[in-house]
Design a protein around this motif. Sequence first.
Motif, PDB file in Angstrom:
ATOM      1  N   SER A 166      -8.215   6.851  11.214  1.00 21.82           N
ATOM      2  CA  SER A 166      -9.383   6.214  11.826  1.00 21.82           C
ATOM      3  C   SER A 166     -10.666   7.003  11.598  1.00 21.82           C
ATOM      4  O   SER A 166     -11.768   6.452  11.706  1.00 21.82           O
ATOM      5  CB  SER A 166      -9.154   6.024  13.329  1.00 21.82           C
ATOM      6  OG  SER A 166      -8.879   7.270  13.955  1.00 21.82           O
ATOM      7  N   GLN A 167     -10.551   8.279  11.286  1.00 20.77           N
ATOM      8  CA  GLN A 167     -11.712   9.119  10.991  1.00 20.77           C
ATOM      9  C   GLN A 167     -11.476   9.851   9.672  1.00 20.77           C
ATOM     10  O   GLN A 167     -11.341  11.077   9.642  1.00 20.77           O
ATOM     11  CB  GLN A 167     -11.965  10.111  12.125  1.00 20.77           C
ATOM     12  CG  GLN A 167     -12.301   9.439  13.455  1.00 20.77           C
ATOM     13  CD  GLN A 167     -12.519  10.451  14.571  1.00 20.77           C
ATOM     14  OE1 GLN A 167     -11.874  11.496  14.622  1.00 20.77           O
ATOM     15  NE2 GLN A 167     -13.438  10.136  15.460  1.00 20.77           N
ATOM     16  N   TRP A 197     -12.518  12.428   0.839  1.00 26.83           N
ATOM     17  CA  TRP A 197     -11.391  12.292  -0.073  1.00 26.83           C
ATOM     18  C   TRP A 197     -10.486  11.144   0.344  1.00 26.83           C
ATOM     19  O   TRP A 197     -10.020  10.371  -0.502  1.00 26.83           O
ATOM     20  CB  TRP A 197     -10.572  13.581  -0.128  1.00 26.83           C
ATOM     21  CG  TRP A 197      -9.382  13.464  -1.031  1.00 26.83           C
ATOM     22  CD1 TRP A 197      -9.340  13.713  -2.369  1.00 26.83           C
ATOM     23  CD2 TRP A 197      -8.058  13.000  -0.676  1.00 26.83           C
ATOM     24  NE1 TRP A 197      -8.078  13.459  -2.875  1.00 26.83           N
ATOM     25  CE2 TRP A 197      -7.276  13.018  -1.864  1.00 26.83           C
ATOM     26  CE3 TRP A 197      -7.471  12.582   0.512  1.00 26.83           C
ATOM     27  CZ2 TRP A 197      -5.934  12.642  -1.879  1.00 26.83           C
ATOM     28  CZ3 TRP A 197      -6.137  12.194   0.500  1.00 26.83           C
ATOM     29  CH2 TRP A 197      -5.380  12.229  -0.681  1.00 26.83           C
ATOM     30  N   GLN A 198     -10.242  11.011   1.649  1.00 24.72           N
ATOM     31  CA  GLN A 198      -9.378   9.931   2.128  1.00 24.72           C
ATOM     32  C   GLN A 198      -9.987   8.561   1.838  1.00 24.72           C
ATOM     33  O   GLN A 198      -9.270   7.621   1.497  1.00 24.72           O
ATOM     34  CB  GLN A 198      -9.126  10.071   3.623  1.00 24.72           C
ATOM     35  CG  GLN A 198      -8.114  11.139   3.993  1.00 24.72           C
ATOM     36  CD  GLN A 198      -7.885  11.207   5.493  1.00 24.72           C
ATOM     37  OE1 GLN A 198      -8.414  12.078   6.165  1.00 24.72           O
ATOM     38  NE2 GLN A 198      -7.113  10.269   6.008  1.00 24.72           N
ATOM     39  N   SER A 254       0.830  -1.208   0.000  1.00 23.52           N
ATOM     40  CA  SER A 254       0.000   0.000   0.000  1.00 23.52           C
ATOM     41  C   SER A 254       0.860   1.252   0.000  1.00 23.52           C
ATOM     42  O   SER A 254       0.566   2.216  -0.716  1.00 23.52           O
ATOM     43  CB  SER A 254      -0.937   0.001   1.212  1.00 23.52           C
ATOM     44  OG  SER A 254      -1.857  -1.071   1.154  1.00 23.52           O
ATOM     45  N   ALA A 255       1.930   1.251   0.793  1.00 22.78           N
ATOM     46  CA  ALA A 255       2.818   2.414   0.841  1.00 22.78           C
ATOM     47  C   ALA A 255       3.469   2.659  -0.506  1.00 22.78           C
ATOM     48  O   ALA A 255       3.564   3.801  -0.974  1.00 22.78           O
ATOM     49  CB  ALA A 255       3.879   2.218   1.924  1.00 22.78           C
ATOM     50  N   VAL A 256       3.903   1.598  -1.145  1.00 24.19           N
ATOM     51  CA  VAL A 256       4.535   1.743  -2.462  1.00 24.19           C
ATOM     52  C   VAL A 256       3.510   2.194  -3.495  1.00 24.19           C
ATOM     53  O   VAL A 256       3.779   3.094  -4.301  1.00 24.19           O
ATOM     54  CB  VAL A 256       5.198   0.417  -2.882  1.00 24.19           C
ATOM     55  CG1 VAL A 256       5.632   0.463  -4.336  1.00 24.19           C
ATOM     56  CG2 VAL A 256       6.402   0.131  -1.984  1.00 24.19           C
ATOM     57  N   ARG A 289      -7.707  -2.620   4.185  1.00 23.03           N
ATOM     58  CA  ARG A 289      -8.392  -1.334   4.342  1.00 23.03           C
ATOM     59  C   ARG A 289      -7.633  -0.432   5.302  1.00 23.03           C
ATOM     60  O   ARG A 289      -7.444   0.760   5.030  1.00 23.03           O
ATOM     61  CB  ARG A 289      -9.818  -1.557   4.853  1.00 23.03           C
ATOM     62  CG  ARG A 289     -10.617  -0.264   5.067  1.00 23.03           C
ATOM     63  CD  ARG A 289     -12.005  -0.566   5.586  1.00 23.03           C
ATOM     64  NE  ARG A 289     -11.963  -1.198   6.885  1.00 23.03           N
ATOM     65  CZ  ARG A 289     -11.871  -0.526   8.055  1.00 23.03           C
ATOM     66  NH1 ARG A 289     -11.819   0.801   8.044  1.00 23.03           N
ATOM     67  NH2 ARG A 289     -11.835  -1.169   9.200  1.00 23.03           N
ATOM     68  N   GLN A 290      -7.184  -0.974   6.427  1.00 19.84           N
ATOM     69  CA  GLN A 290      -6.432  -0.175   7.403  1.00 19.84           C
ATOM     70  C   GLN A 290      -5.120   0.302   6.823  1.00 19.84           C
ATOM     71  O   GLN A 290      -4.729   1.463   7.019  1.00 19.84           O
ATOM     72  CB  GLN A 290      -6.205  -1.007   8.667  1.00 19.84           C
ATOM     73  CG  GLN A 290      -7.466  -1.287   9.461  1.00 19.84           C
ATOM     74  CD  GLN A 290      -7.252  -2.338  10.546  1.00 19.84           C
ATOM     75  OE1 GLN A 290      -6.312  -3.148  10.465  1.00 19.84           O
ATOM     76  NE2 GLN A 290      -8.112  -2.344  11.552  1.00 19.84           N
ATOM     77  N   ALA A 291      -4.418  -0.566   6.108  1.00 14.06           N
ATOM     78  CA  ALA A 291      -3.140  -0.185   5.501  1.00 14.06           C
ATOM     79  C   ALA A 291      -3.336   0.941   4.506  1.00 14.06           C
ATOM     80  O   ALA A 291      -2.580   1.919   4.489  1.00 14.06           O
ATOM     81  CB  ALA A 291      -2.518  -1.392   4.817  1.00 14.06           C
ATOM     82  N   ALA A 292      -4.356   0.839   3.668  1.00 11.16           N
ATOM     83  CA  ALA A 292      -4.621   1.883   2.677  1.00 11.16           C
ATOM     84  C   ALA A 292      -4.952   3.200   3.345  1.00 11.16           C
ATOM     85  O   ALA A 292      -4.510   4.267   2.903  1.00 11.16           O
ATOM     86  CB  ALA A 292      -5.752   1.440   1.754  1.00 11.16           C
ATOM     87  N   ARG A 293      -5.725   3.141   4.423  1.00 13.97           N
ATOM     88  CA  ARG A 293      -6.074   4.380   5.125  1.00 13.97           C
ATOM     89  C   ARG A 293      -4.856   5.023   5.776  1.00 13.97           C
ATOM     90  O   ARG A 293      -4.752   6.254   5.817  1.00 13.97           O
ATOM     91  CB  ARG A 293      -7.158   4.109   6.173  1.00 13.97           C
ATOM     92  CG  ARG A 293      -8.540   3.895   5.581  1.00 13.97           C
ATOM     93  CD  ARG A 293      -9.619   3.921   6.627  1.00 13.97           C
ATOM     94  NE  ARG A 293     -10.938   3.786   6.032  1.00 13.97           N
ATOM     95  CZ  ARG A 293     -12.066   3.780   6.729  1.00 13.97           C
ATOM     96  NH1 ARG A 293     -12.019   3.892   8.060  1.00 13.97           N
ATOM     97  NH2 ARG A 293     -13.235   3.652   6.129  1.00 13.97           N
TER      98      ARG A 293
END
Length: 213
Positions: free
Chosen positions: A182-183, A187-188, A56-58, A164-168
């Motif tokens: 978490s909130q 756009w995010q 996700s970071a890459v 989902r958590q990694a992408a966020r």
Amino acid sequence: MRIFGALLAINVLAALFYLVINPRMTPYMISETHRLGQLDHAWVRMDEIAPVMARSAVAAEDANFCNHWGFDTDAIRDALSGGARRGGSTISQQVVKNVYLWQGRSWLRKGLEAMLTPMVELIWSKERILEVYLNVAEFDEGVFGVEAAAVHYFGVNASDLSARQAARLTTVLPDPKGRSASQPGNWQRQRASSVAGGADLIRADGRADCFAP
């Protein structure tokens, strides 16, 4: 020639130093410690980070990470033309800036970054570069590294992050003090969905092979 030789030796020694020693504090982290009093930070090895977080970071920051030598010329060209959705800095450049240099914009810092980045790429593995990046990146005010961020936002360890958590988490990287994983805002949420798709894509097309377990 003596000056050139000295600069080359300094670059090599700097890259070798953090090849074997984990940079648990960076210049920016030190300044934030003085400002805030303390930081939330815990170093974890690459094998203690969920693979989907690395992808996700890459996907979010440097989709061609495995295919360049420190500088993504296409991204730089897009950034200069105003058509890029992110800056031209690669993950490798961000690591050099975070670990060895200082925040802010100046020709001196960019020049030092340009000298150090190829040396880091030459001496470190891609997996090591990404490991350091994920451990020193800022995810919230006073929260550094993916382990502290995972606990801070979701109450889980970095090894247990979902897609989902990694992408966020990646959506806060450009503005860690102004966004929340978490909130998330609208756009995010949209950006996280795009990142999740990008993470799947780079796994499928081989652009994650250089750091995949």
